[in-house]
Design a protein around this motif. Structure first.
Motif, short mmCIF file in Angstrom:
data_model
loop_
_atom_site.label_atom_id
_atom_site.label_comp_id
_atom_site.label_asym_id
_atom_site.label_seq_id
_atom_site.Cartn_x
_atom_site.Cartn_y
_atom_site.Cartn_z
N PHE A 14 -63.73 -26.21 21.01
CA PHE A 14 -63.00 -25.50 21.93
C PHE A 14 -62.32 -26.30 22.73
O PHE A 14 -61.18 -25.83 23.55
CB PHE A 14 -64.11 -24.73 22.74
N SER A 18 -58.73 -25.35 23.43
CA SER A 18 -58.43 -24.47 24.70
C SER A 18 -56.96 -25.08 25.14
O SER A 18 -56.37 -24.37 26.11
CB SER A 18 -59.33 -25.25 25.89
N THR A 19 -56.55 -25.98 24.45
CA THR A 19 -54.98 -26.57 24.79
C THR A 19 -53.91 -25.51 24.67
O THR A 19 -52.94 -25.59 25.28
CB THR A 19 -54.75 -28.00 24.21
N ALA A 21 -54.05 -22.60 25.35
CA ALA A 21 -53.57 -22.00 26.78
C ALA A 21 -52.46 -22.08 27.43
O ALA A 21 -51.87 -21.21 28.24
CB ALA A 21 -54.68 -22.16 27.82
N ASN A 29 -52.67 -26.35 29.06
CA ASN A 29 -53.08 -26.97 28.02
C ASN A 29 -53.62 -28.29 28.67
O ASN A 29 -54.60 -28.95 27.95
CB ASN A 29 -51.62 -27.73 27.35
N GLY A 32 -57.38 -26.30 30.30
CA GLY A 32 -58.45 -25.85 29.43
C GLY A 32 -59.45 -26.85 29.12
O GLY A 32 -60.56 -26.63 29.21
N ILE A 36 -63.59 -27.63 30.21
CA ILE A 36 -64.62 -27.84 29.06
C ILE A 36 -65.34 -29.54 29.23
O ILE A 36 -66.53 -29.51 29.17
CB ILE A 36 -64.07 -27.54 27.61
#
Length: 115
Positions: A14, A18-19, A21, A29, A32, A36
């Motif tokens: 993730f 999440s990058t 985003a 990028n 995100g 985390i």
């Protein structure tokens, strides 16, 4: 070396994914993987490693995309910008798959801002 547990592999995956985003939210990028990494870095060493890796690569890619965007004015960026973007997408997907397999992925062409 022992394989990280399923939870650590999932969080690491993730962190890389999440990058994406950044396609919806400016600088998502970077935000995100930063979120985390900050949440899980003390709990899971594998997520700490892969979160920093994703964060460093996205900072590097953001700088590269800004340079490519500026170089559009001298026509080089017309080819450079999509090439950098495509490279970012491809290696991010590879990193996510590797992280899910428990492999500590190292991005090519990555400046280590966060260590």
């Amino acid at each position: 070396m022992d394989l990280p547990d399923k939870e650590a592999r999932t969080w690491a995956m993730f962190a890389h994914l999440s990058t994406f985003a950044g396609h919806l939210v400016p600088f998502g990028n970077i935000v995100g993987p930063l979120i985390i990494w900050c949440l899980k870095k003390d709990e899971q060493p594998f997520v700490n490693d892969q979160g920093k890796e994703a964060l460093n690569f996205q900072i590097t890619m953001t700088i590269a995309l800004i340079v490519a965007g500026i170089s559009i004015f001298v026509l080089v960026g017309i080819v450079l910008f999509p090439a950098v973007w495509l490279f970012d997408v491809i290696v991010t997907i590879i990193a996510a798959v590797k992280a899910n397999e428990g492999v500590a992925y190292r991005y090519p062409c990555c400046i280590r801002f966060v260590s």
